[in-house]
Scaffold this motif. Structure first.
Motif, PDB file in Angstrom:
ATOM      1  N   SER A   1       0.832  -1.201   0.000  1.00 27.09           N
ATOM      2  CA  SER A   1       0.000   0.000   0.000  1.00 27.09           C
ATOM      3  C   SER A   1       0.869   1.254   0.000  1.00 27.09           C
ATOM      4  O   SER A   1       0.438   2.311   0.443  1.00 27.09           O
ATOM      5  N   MET A   2       2.098   1.139  -0.482  1.00 27.32           N
ATOM      6  CA  MET A   2       2.979   2.312  -0.532  1.00 27.32           C
ATOM      7  C   MET A   2       2.463   3.308  -1.569  1.00 27.32           C
ATOM      8  O   MET A   2       1.606   2.990  -2.401  1.00 27.32           O
ATOM      9  N   ASP A   3       3.006   4.523  -1.528  1.00 25.94           N
ATOM     10  CA  ASP A   3       2.672   5.503  -2.554  1.00 25.94           C
ATOM     11  C   ASP A   3       3.105   4.959  -3.908  1.00 25.94           C
ATOM     12  O   ASP A   3       4.171   4.345  -4.038  1.00 25.94           O
ATOM     13  N   GLN A   4       2.279   5.208  -4.913  1.00 23.03           N
ATOM     14  CA  GLN A   4       2.536   4.650  -6.238  1.00 23.03           C
ATOM     15  C   GLN A   4       2.743   3.139  -6.138  1.00 23.03           C
ATOM     16  O   GLN A   4       3.785   2.585  -6.494  1.00 23.03           O
ATOM     17  N   ALA A   5       1.714   2.465  -5.627  1.00 23.64           N
ATOM     18  CA  ALA A   5       1.833   1.050  -5.292  1.00 23.64           C
ATOM     19  C   ALA A   5       2.204   0.189  -6.491  1.00 23.64           C
ATOM     20  O   ALA A   5       2.823  -0.869  -6.338  1.00 23.64           O
ATOM     21  N   THR A   6       1.858   0.618  -7.695  1.00 21.40           N
ATOM     22  CA  THR A   6       2.196  -0.191  -8.878  1.00 21.40           C
ATOM     23  C   THR A   6       3.700  -0.244  -9.130  1.00 21.40           C
ATOM     24  O   THR A   6       4.148  -1.020  -9.984  1.00 21.40           O
ATOM     25  N   ASP A   7       4.474   0.555  -8.400  1.00 26.00           N
ATOM     26  CA  ASP A   7       5.935   0.423  -8.489  1.00 26.00           C
ATOM     27  C   ASP A   7       6.409  -0.933  -7.996  1.00 26.00           C
ATOM     28  O   ASP A   7       7.577  -1.288  -8.182  1.00 26.00           O
ATOM     29  N   LEU A   8       5.508  -1.690  -7.383  1.00 30.26           N
ATOM     30  CA  LEU A   8       5.843  -3.072  -7.040  1.00 30.26           C
ATOM     31  C   LEU A   8       6.288  -3.833  -8.290  1.00 30.26           C
ATOM     32  O   LEU A   8       7.133  -4.735  -8.212  1.00 30.26           O
ATOM     33  N   GLY A   9       5.735  -3.462  -9.435  1.00 30.43           N
ATOM     34  CA  GLY A   9       6.142  -4.092 -10.687  1.00 30.43           C
ATOM     35  C   GLY A   9       7.606  -3.852 -11.006  1.00 30.43           C
ATOM     36  O   GLY A   9       8.284  -4.731 -11.555  1.00 30.43           O
ATOM     37  N   PHE A  10       8.124  -2.647 -10.678  1.00 26.68           N
ATOM     38  CA  PHE A  10       9.552  -2.384 -10.870  1.00 26.68           C
ATOM     39  C   PHE A  10      10.392  -3.308  -9.995  1.00 26.68           C
ATOM     40  O   PHE A  10      11.407  -3.848 -10.435  1.00 26.68           O
ATOM     41  N   LEU A  11       9.978  -3.464  -8.736  1.00 26.20           N
ATOM     42  CA  LEU A  11      10.754  -4.279  -7.797  1.00 26.20           C
ATOM     43  C   LEU A  11      10.767  -5.745  -8.201  1.00 26.20           C
ATOM     44  O   LEU A  11      11.786  -6.430  -8.067  1.00 26.20           O
ATOM     45  N   LEU A  12       9.622  -6.238  -8.683  1.00 24.81           N
ATOM     46  CA  LEU A  12       9.522  -7.653  -9.058  1.00 24.81           C
ATOM     47  C   LEU A  12       9.963  -7.913 -10.492  1.00 24.81           C
ATOM     48  O   LEU A  12      10.093  -9.074 -10.899  1.00 24.81           O
ATOM     49  N   HIS A  13      10.176  -6.822 -11.255  1.00 23.15           N
ATOM     50  CA  HIS A  13      10.540  -6.943 -12.673  1.00 23.15           C
ATOM     51  C   HIS A  13       9.449  -7.694 -13.449  1.00 23.15           C
ATOM     52  O   HIS A  13       9.743  -8.459 -14.373  1.00 23.15           O
ATOM     53  N   LYS A  14       8.194  -7.450 -13.070  1.00 20.10           N
ATOM     54  CA  LYS A  14       7.047  -8.058 -13.743  1.00 20.10           C
ATOM     55  C   LYS A  14       5.988  -6.969 -13.924  1.00 20.10           C
ATOM     56  O   LYS A  14       5.531  -6.368 -12.931  1.00 20.10           O
ATOM     57  N   HIS A  15       5.590  -6.736 -15.157  1.00 18.20           N
ATOM     58  CA  HIS A  15       4.680  -5.616 -15.457  1.00 18.20           C
ATOM     59  C   HIS A  15       3.272  -5.921 -14.949  1.00 18.20           C
ATOM     60  O   HIS A  15       2.738  -7.012 -15.200  1.00 18.20           O
ATOM     61  N   PRO A  16       2.646  -4.964 -14.249  1.00 15.87           N
ATOM     62  CA  PRO A  16       1.298  -5.207 -13.702  1.00 15.87           C
ATOM     63  C   PRO A  16       0.224  -5.452 -14.751  1.00 15.87           C
ATOM     64  O   PRO A  16      -0.827  -6.033 -14.435  1.00 15.87           O
ATOM     65  N   ASP A  17       0.440  -5.021 -16.000  1.00 20.29           N
ATOM     66  CA  ASP A  17      -0.592  -5.177 -17.030  1.00 20.29           C
ATOM     67  C   ASP A  17      -0.493  -6.488 -17.781  1.00 20.29           C
ATOM     68  O   ASP A  17      -1.254  -6.717 -18.731  1.00 20.29           O
ATOM     69  N   ARG A  18       0.428  -7.356 -17.387  1.00 20.06           N
ATOM     70  CA  ARG A  18       0.627  -8.597 -18.130  1.00 20.06           C
ATOM     71  C   ARG A  18       0.453  -9.811 -17.230  1.00 20.06           C
ATOM     72  O   ARG A  18       0.773  -9.771 -16.043  1.00 20.06           O
ATOM     73  N   VAL A  19      -0.030 -10.874 -17.834  1.00 18.00           N
ATOM     74  CA  VAL A  19       0.001 -12.190 -17.192  1.00 18.00           C
ATOM     75  C   VAL A  19       1.179 -12.937 -17.812  1.00 18.00           C
ATOM     76  O   VAL A  19       1.247 -13.084 -19.037  1.00 18.00           O
ATOM     77  N   GLN A  20       2.099 -13.388 -16.975  1.00 17.57           N
ATOM     78  CA  GLN A  20       3.323 -14.010 -17.487  1.00 17.57           C
ATOM     79  C   GLN A  20       3.399 -15.460 -17.035  1.00 17.57           C
ATOM     80  O   GLN A  20       2.959 -15.806 -15.930  1.00 17.57           O
ATOM     81  N   ARG A  21       4.003 -16.263 -17.883  1.00 18.19           N
ATOM     82  CA  ARG A  21       4.076 -17.706 -17.653  1.00 18.19           C
ATOM     83  C   ARG A  21       5.545 -18.109 -17.710  1.00 18.19           C
ATOM     84  O   ARG A  21       6.278 -17.707 -18.620  1.00 18.19           O
ATOM     85  N   PHE A  22       5.976 -18.920 -16.737  1.00 19.82           N
ATOM     86  CA  PHE A  22       7.370 -19.333 -16.646  1.00 19.82           C
ATOM     87  C   PHE A  22       7.413 -20.850 -16.471  1.00 19.82           C
ATOM     88  O   PHE A  22       6.950 -21.383 -15.446  1.00 19.82           O
ATOM     89  N   GLU A  23       7.965 -21.532 -17.468  1.00 19.57           N
ATOM     90  CA  GLU A  23       8.063 -22.985 -17.388  1.00 19.57           C
ATOM     91  C   GLU A  23       9.161 -23.389 -16.417  1.00 19.57           C
ATOM     92  O   GLU A  23      10.274 -22.859 -16.459  1.00 19.57           O
ATOM     93  N   GLN A  24       8.835 -24.315 -15.522  1.00 19.37           N
ATOM     94  CA  GLN A  24       9.788 -24.867 -14.570  1.00 19.37           C
ATOM     95  C   GLN A  24       9.988 -26.347 -14.884  1.00 19.37           C
ATOM     96  O   GLN A  24       9.181 -26.956 -15.605  1.00 19.37           O
ATOM     97  N   SER A  25      11.031 -26.926 -14.335  1.00 17.36           N
ATOM     98  CA  SER A  25      11.270 -28.347 -14.578  1.00 17.36           C
ATOM     99  C   SER A  25      10.200 -29.226 -13.942  1.00 17.36           C
ATOM    100  O   SER A  25      10.059 -30.394 -14.283  1.00 17.36           O
TER     101      SER A  25
END
Length: 470
Positions: free
Chosen positions: A8-32
């Motif tokens: 709930s920080m100011d400009q909360a969508t900056d969480l996307g910068f920290l996680l390196h994952k864009h808030p407007d996208r659904v991303q899929r990562f294949e694991q073993s």
């Protein structure tokens, strides 16, 4: 498994910068072992939630098994790997949030270093030991913890609770710290891993536990569970944690790597190396009749505290270049709460660098360099020699340092690796003696050598000590 991270920080969508994952996208990562999905159920300026959903594929788990695995054909159908769910989630976190866990955020570097309000939720977390166990592990790290047991079946309350809890963590931390704590503690709470532990697992634990594990009141249990009770690995990990700057007051006890003894067992545990080292230093000072002592590189003040309690010593002081270490020393000594006689013995604890002459180093009968020289860059070691043995000019100097030859006895230490990431070098016995003999000759000392710890007939003791005197 599902993990959500909300801020709930100011400009909360900056969480996307920290996680390196864009808030407007659904991303899929294949694991073993399946597929990890990252998405944002909520992405507002005042409230933002990122979710990591792990879909475990039992077929993929089977196919990762090599044909050299014992009982290969049976292992295709029967194995417990899908049930080590927390370990699988921790591995997925390490893959998907790797850069975030390292604390890197090139577009917003100041944000990566800033504690932010966080709420982390795991709706169904395996937790052996129940809700109280989760509280024991997370509360000392600054989290407000809610761990609600999940019933076996809500329709049949008499069946009791399952081994799962709904875990909610609320606090203000750096995101990197929060992710690394989860990476270590999720499989610890589950007490299970989905893969065989190699010696490099110690490095993973030390790296992810930096800044918090050494000071955790349950550090030994956490280390033992994380390393699946592999005694050699646990012993190595605890030894490396004991050298950390932020180690707590009591020594990290490698003896505790054994399984918890039955109530009737009364065997005395071995004395940890850190304790043996301090005892050896104190004994050397007694032998040399040195009552006024300065601890050069006193760290968190363990040796200072021991000297202050010993009536043999009339005056003790300490110095360290690290203000953080000195803050631990000041808290440990707690002058306002110590008996008057101990207060009188401790003259000063101050910040200073051993590479520069300082009049505050002078006037003592003895100086101690306990596990200090190996933290000095080799080109600057000559300056330390001039300052300690020349300008300060005590009658006695006690030096301890790791014996590099003994490193082969640490199971979790890779060949050629050093015991602590801040070590600039580690000497063999011959290298230490060559250095000590040269320094003693240059400054008018004689030197004797004392092994500290179990003296292995092939590789020597884990710690080597030189006692310089005139």
């Amino acid at each position: 498994m599902l993990l959500t991270i909300t801020t709930s920080m100011d400009q909360a969508t900056d969480l996307g910068f920290l996680l390196h994952k864009h808030p407007d996208r659904v991303q899929r990562f294949e694991q073993s072992f399946g597929t990890a999905h990252v998405f944002y159920p909520d992405a507002g300026e005042r409230h933002c939630t990122a979710a990591l959903l792990l879909d475990v594929d039992p077929v993929k788990l089977v196919r990762t098994r090599g044909r050299g695995t014992p009982d290969f054909s049976l292992g295709q159908y029967v194995n417990d790997r899908p049930y080590a769910a927390s370990s699988l989630l921790a591995s997925a976190m390490a893959n998907v949030f790797r850069t975030a866990m390292r604390g890197r955020c090139d577009p917003r570097p100041e944000l990566a270093e800033t504690p932010i309000p966080l709420e982390i939720v795991l709706p169904a977390l395996p937790c052996r030991g129940g809700a109280r166990q989760a509280e024991r592990y997370f509360e000392p790290l600054g989290w407000d913890v809610s761990a609600v047991p999940v019933p076996l079946d809500p329709e049949f309350g008499e069946w009791g609770d399952s081994r799962y809890v709904t875990l909610t963590l609320t606090g203000t931390l750096r995101l990197a710290d929060a992710l690394n704590q989860l990476y270590v503690l999720l499989p610890v709470l589950d007490d299970a891993k989905h893969y065989w532990l190699a010696p490099d697992e110690v490095d993973k634990l030390i790296r992810s536990g930096e800044g918090w594990l050494a000071a955790h009141p349950d550090r030994n249990t956490i280390t033992r569970r994380y390393l699946a009770n592999r005694r050699g690995l646990v012993r190595t990990a605890l030894g490396r944690l004991a050298d950390a700057e932020d180690a707590p007051e009591e020594a990290l006890d490698p003896a505790e790597v054994e399984e918890e003894p039955a109530a009737e067992e009364t065997e005395e545990k071995s004395v940890p190396l850190a304790e043996q080292r301090m005892q050896a230093v104190v004994q050397a000072l007694h032998d040399e009749n040195a009552r006024r002592v300065i601890d050069l590189g006193c760290g968190s003040g363990k040796l200072l505290s021991l000297l202050a309690k010993d009536a043999f010593f009339s005056e003790v002081s300490g110095t360290d270049v690290s203000h953080r270490a000195l803050s631990h020393a000041w808290r440990r000594l707690r002058w306002d709460k110590q008996p008057r006689r101990e207060n009188d013995r401790v003259q000063d604890v101050f910040q200073g660098a051993l590479t520069y002459a300082d009049e505050r180093f002078r006037g003592y009968e003895a100086a101690v360099l306990m596990e200090v020289v190996e933290h000095v860059d080799p080109p600057r070691l000559a300056a330390v020699e001039r300052v300690v043995f020349g300008d300060a000019s005590p009658r006695v100097v006690v030096v301890t340092t790791p014996n590099a030859e003994h490193n082969v006895r640490y199971e979790g230490l890779a060949p050629g690796a050093m015991r602590h990431p801040d070590h600039r070098f580690e000497w063999t016995r011959a290298e230490f003696r060559a250095w000590a003999d040269r320094v003693a000759s240059a400054h008018g000392f004689r030197v004797r050598y004392v092994p500290v710890g179990a003296d292995d007939p092939e590789v020597g003791a884990p710690t080597q000590m030189g006692v310089f005197s005139r």
